[in-house]
Write a protein that holds these residues in place. Structure first.
Motif, short mmCIF file in Angstrom:
data_model
loop_
_atom_site.label_atom_id
_atom_site.label_comp_id
_atom_site.label_asym_id
_atom_site.label_seq_id
_atom_site.Cartn_x
_atom_site.Cartn_y
_atom_site.Cartn_z
N PHE A 42 -3.46 2.26 -2.53
CA PHE A 42 -3.02 3.58 -2.10
C PHE A 42 -3.75 4.04 -0.85
O PHE A 42 -4.90 3.66 -0.59
N THR A 43 -3.07 4.86 -0.11
CA THR A 43 -3.66 5.59 1.01
C THR A 43 -3.11 6.99 0.99
O THR A 43 -2.02 7.25 0.42
N ALA A 44 -3.82 7.93 1.59
CA ALA A 44 -3.37 9.32 1.60
C ALA A 44 -2.49 9.59 2.80
O ALA A 44 -2.55 8.88 3.81
N PRO A 45 -1.66 10.61 2.74
CA PRO A 45 -0.85 11.00 3.90
C PRO A 45 -1.74 11.32 5.10
O PRO A 45 -2.86 11.83 4.94
N GLU A 46 -1.28 11.01 6.25
CA GLU A 46 -2.05 11.24 7.47
C GLU A 46 -2.44 12.71 7.58
O GLU A 46 -1.61 13.61 7.38
N GLY A 47 -3.71 12.92 7.88
CA GLY A 47 -4.20 14.28 8.08
C GLY A 47 -4.73 14.96 6.84
O GLY A 47 -5.36 16.02 6.94
N GLU A 48 -4.49 14.38 5.65
CA GLU A 48 -4.99 15.02 4.43
C GLU A 48 -6.45 14.66 4.22
O GLU A 48 -6.86 13.49 4.33
N VAL A 90 0.86 -1.18 0.00
CA VAL A 90 0.00 0.00 0.00
C VAL A 90 0.89 1.23 0.00
O VAL A 90 1.69 1.44 0.91
N ASN A 91 0.74 2.02 -1.05
CA ASN A 91 1.56 3.21 -1.23
C ASN A 91 0.87 4.42 -0.62
O ASN A 91 -0.37 4.53 -0.63
N THR A 92 1.65 5.32 -0.11
CA THR A 92 1.13 6.57 0.41
C THR A 92 1.34 7.67 -0.62
O THR A 92 2.47 7.91 -1.07
N ALA A 93 0.24 8.30 -1.03
CA ALA A 93 0.32 9.35 -2.04
C ALA A 93 -0.86 10.30 -1.86
O ALA A 93 -1.93 9.89 -1.39
N PRO A 94 -0.71 11.55 -2.23
CA PRO A 94 -1.80 12.51 -2.07
C PRO A 94 -3.03 12.10 -2.87
O PRO A 94 -2.94 11.46 -3.92
N TYR A 95 -4.18 12.50 -2.36
CA TYR A 95 -5.43 12.27 -3.09
C TYR A 95 -5.31 12.90 -4.48
O TYR A 95 -4.76 13.98 -4.65
N GLY A 96 -5.85 12.19 -5.46
CA GLY A 96 -5.82 12.68 -6.83
C GLY A 96 -4.67 12.15 -7.64
O GLY A 96 -4.72 12.13 -8.87
N THR A 97 -3.62 11.69 -6.95
CA THR A 97 -2.42 11.21 -7.66
C THR A 97 -2.34 9.69 -7.70
O THR A 97 -1.39 9.14 -8.24
#
Length: 666
Positions: A419-425, A6-13
């Motif tokens: 994918f998952t988003a960075p914590e807090g985003e 599971v990769n961490t990446a900003p929403y939309g990317t």
């Protein structure tokens, strides 16, 4: 699904396995399923074949095949939204099926004998060069009479409103192919709109539905009944209905009484109607809808079975299939996974046929044998275009709007198992506004939604006040309030998502087509809630659209109820139009328009663009040759999806993988 990193990446990317071509290839659904002999027939979309619709059949051995090849396109243009465009009958051993269909290109009716070697479609109706010509819908073959009974829409001049509609009988022998006078008119044109007649089991009477401007069919209709003679119909009279009662469907029961879906109680319920007196008895009084808006001619929410039972759709919001015992009022729901059923119920013998879907499976044709009570998918089977784990898990919600009113919506949160988003985003969210506006967004699999959610963009579909499925009072909220209630409800849902910590308040978008395009534009010029908008084939100038003759006849007086009588409140048409307030728009937007659209023509977009010229608002305007009201061609759907994603990327501040950049003009 196998284990994955599971990769961490900003929403939309997020990298998605669902490209625009995959989503576009699944655009459309099976439609107008009917039984011909022992076979199932229906129309099916072909996005890759210039958006045409073909006619399909399912052989007794389960084999499915297309009956008509390009360029044949089975689609009617009556009231522009069309209706039942084909009919079929089985002529017995050695002769096979006879089908009659409307061909979209010229709107002629054609007869076709697919089981006769070398057979080709042959015309049954002539071509008229006057205005929109001759159009036909809601077809019923009466082989014993040698005719097809249907609705004829005939243009009498060049303006969109220069036309008449009658119930007509077209001879099957082809004698009317070059001779308009051979078409029998079974009714006069005293009513602006009619449905095709339903013939009583004993063949002596016919009933049909009619209504007139400025009412729409969900406002008020009437049922007419007439005696059937050798020369046509005689003694036509109104049986039930009126300006404040909407009868959406009328059918004969096997005992020569009538069944009608009427909203006289505030909900479309099925009533038994005495054909002599019009006395009506509610067979299953419920605060549920057993019918819906008659946007197309030939829709069917219920069908009587030979044993006296009634197969009926019903529910609040989503409709499910049930079997109604009219003697007791008992309604038994059919088991199965399907949660949304289209208004396409038909029966033969002990078989009930419908078209249904779920939030994770597409529309397929379902058969129920009432002897076993077990439904099964029999045709147009759903197949997974992507791993089901990629699909979002939608949630039905009821929000609170102004004055404490209820607002119904479906939430599709961002979802991608890789994918998952960075914590807090917080994720961006886009509100989807359905068309109509007297309609409803169903909770069904839509790969266009998944195209966005799999990239990290949440979707909220809003069934704002005015939507159908929740009773007459809910849909009447929009009376004289179009551009007010719909916008308020969308804003209320967006603000609730922000208050709940679900959505990023700085990254809210809104999109819609047709009436949804109107609401999107109206929101962008009236509030600062949304950072951008995607507007497709919209209404933008109420005065031009209605009084200016820029739309078709069916909706030409729709605004009399949605906005108010133009003769009394002309300023309201001006003041609510987005084109009037183009100077207020601050958010970037995308405008998508079919150049062949006669419902919301390009002139609406062009006037709006002229009004914002030089104001420094980033925007893009994409037009499509050969597309009308809604896009059907695969390559154009791809272009629209990619352009919309690029708009969000530029406004919300992310870089989407492998998507062309949309050039925004200032």
């Amino acid at each position: 699904m196998t284990d994955m990193t599971v990769n961490t990446a900003p929403y939309g990317t997020w990298e998605s396995p669902i490209d625009a071509a995959t989503a576009a290839s699944r655009d459309g659904r099976p439609d107008f399923a009917r039984i011909v002999g022992d076979e199932l027939w229906w129309t099916a979309p072909r996005p890759a074949e210039r958006g045409r619709r073909t006619l399909m059949r399912r052989r007794p051995d389960g084999t499915e095949e297309s009956v008509l090849h390009p360029p044949w396109n089975v689609r009617s243009r009556v009231i522009e939204y069309g209706g039942l465009p084909w009919a079929g009958t089985d002529r017995g051993p050695g002769r096979g099926a006879l089908v009659v269909f409307a061909h979209f290109a010229d709107q002629r009716l054609f007869a076709y004998e697919p089981d006769v070697p070398g057979s080709q479609p042959r015309p049954l109706t002539p071509i008229s060069s006057l205005g929109g010509g001759l159009r036909w819908a809601d077809l019923r073959i009466h082989a014993d009479r040698g005719e097809v009974w249907c609705v004829l829409e005939e243009f009498t001049g060049q303006r969109p409103t220069d036309l008449r509609r009658v119930v007509a009988a077209v001879p099957l022998d082809g004698s009317a192919a070059e001779d308009r006078t051979r078409v029998r008119e079974l009714t006069d044109d005293s009513h602006r709109f009619v449905t095709a007649p339903r013939l009583s089991p004993d063949g002596t009477r016919a009933v049909w539905i009619a209504w007139d401007h400025p009412r729409m069919p969900w406002d008020g209709t009437q049922v007419l009944i007439a005696d059937v003679t050798d020369d046509g119909f005689s003694g036509a009279r109104t049986l039930i209905g009126g300006p404040d009662e909407s009868i959406a469907q009328i059918e004969w029961a096997r005992d020569n009484t009538l069944l009608a879906a009427t909203d006289r109680t505030g909900w479309w319920n099925i009533h038994r109607v005495d054909p002599a007196t019009g006395a009506a008895v509610n067979l299953c009084p419920r605060q549920e809808e057993f019918a819906g808006p008659l946007w197309r001619l030939g829709l069917s929410w219920f069908a009587p079975l030979d044993n006296g039972l009634i197969a009926a759709l019903h529910g609040r919001g989503a409709q499910r299939l049930g079997i109604l015992d009219p003697a007791t009022g008992e309604l038994t729901d059919v088991p199965g996974k399907w949660t949304e059923w289209d208004a396409m119920v038909t029966v033969t013998g002990t078989r009930v046929i419908g078209i249904a879907a779920t939030a994770t499976t597409g529309h397929e044709i379902v058969e129920l044998d009432i002897r076993t009570g077990r439904p099964r998918a029999v045709a147009a089977h759903h197949s997974d275009a992507v791993d089901p784990d990629e699909l979002p898990a939608p949630v039905e919600r009821t929000f609170t709007g102004p004055d404490g009113r209820e607002i119904h919506a479906h939430l599709y949160p961002p979802h991608n198992p890789a994918f998952t988003a960075p914590e807090g985003e917080l994720p961006p969210y886009v509100l989807w506004v359905h068309g109509g506006p007297t309609s409803r967004a169903p909770l069904v699999l839509d790969l266009e939604i998944t195209y966005f959610t799999s990239r990290g963009i949440g979707i909220a579909e809003v069934n704002y006040g005015g939507s159908t499925g929740y009773g007459r009072a809910y849909r009447n909220r929009l009376r004289e309030q179009w551009g007010v209630v719909d916008v308020q409800d969308c804003v209320a849902v967006a603000e609730a998502l922000v208050a709940e910590g679900v959505a990023d308040p700085a990254r809210l978008g809104i999109r819609g087509g047709s009436a949804g395009g109107w609401t999107t534009a109206a929101a962008l010029v009236s509030c600062s809630t949304f950072a951008c908008g995607a507007i497709s084939f919209p209404v933008l100038d109420l005065t031009g659209w209605s009084a200016g003759g820029e739309t078709h006849d069916f909706e030409s007086q729709y605004l009399e109820t949605l906005v108010g009588p133009m003769a009394k409140v002309p300023e309201r048409y001006r003041d609510r139009s987005p084109v009037t307030h183009a100077d207020r728009i601050r958010a970037p937007f995308l405008l998508l328009q079919g150049l062949d659209d006669v419902i919301c023509p390009p002139a609406q977009c062009e006037r709006f663009l002229a009004a914002i010229a030089g104001r420094g608002i980033p925007h893009a305007y994409l037009t499509f040759d050969g597309e009308g009201h809604g896009f059907r061609r695969q390559e154009n759907i791809v272009r629209c999806l990619e352009a919309e994603l690029s708009l969000y990327a530029q406004v919300f501040g992310f870089i989407p993988p492998s998507v062309p950049t949309l050039e925004l003009t200032i």
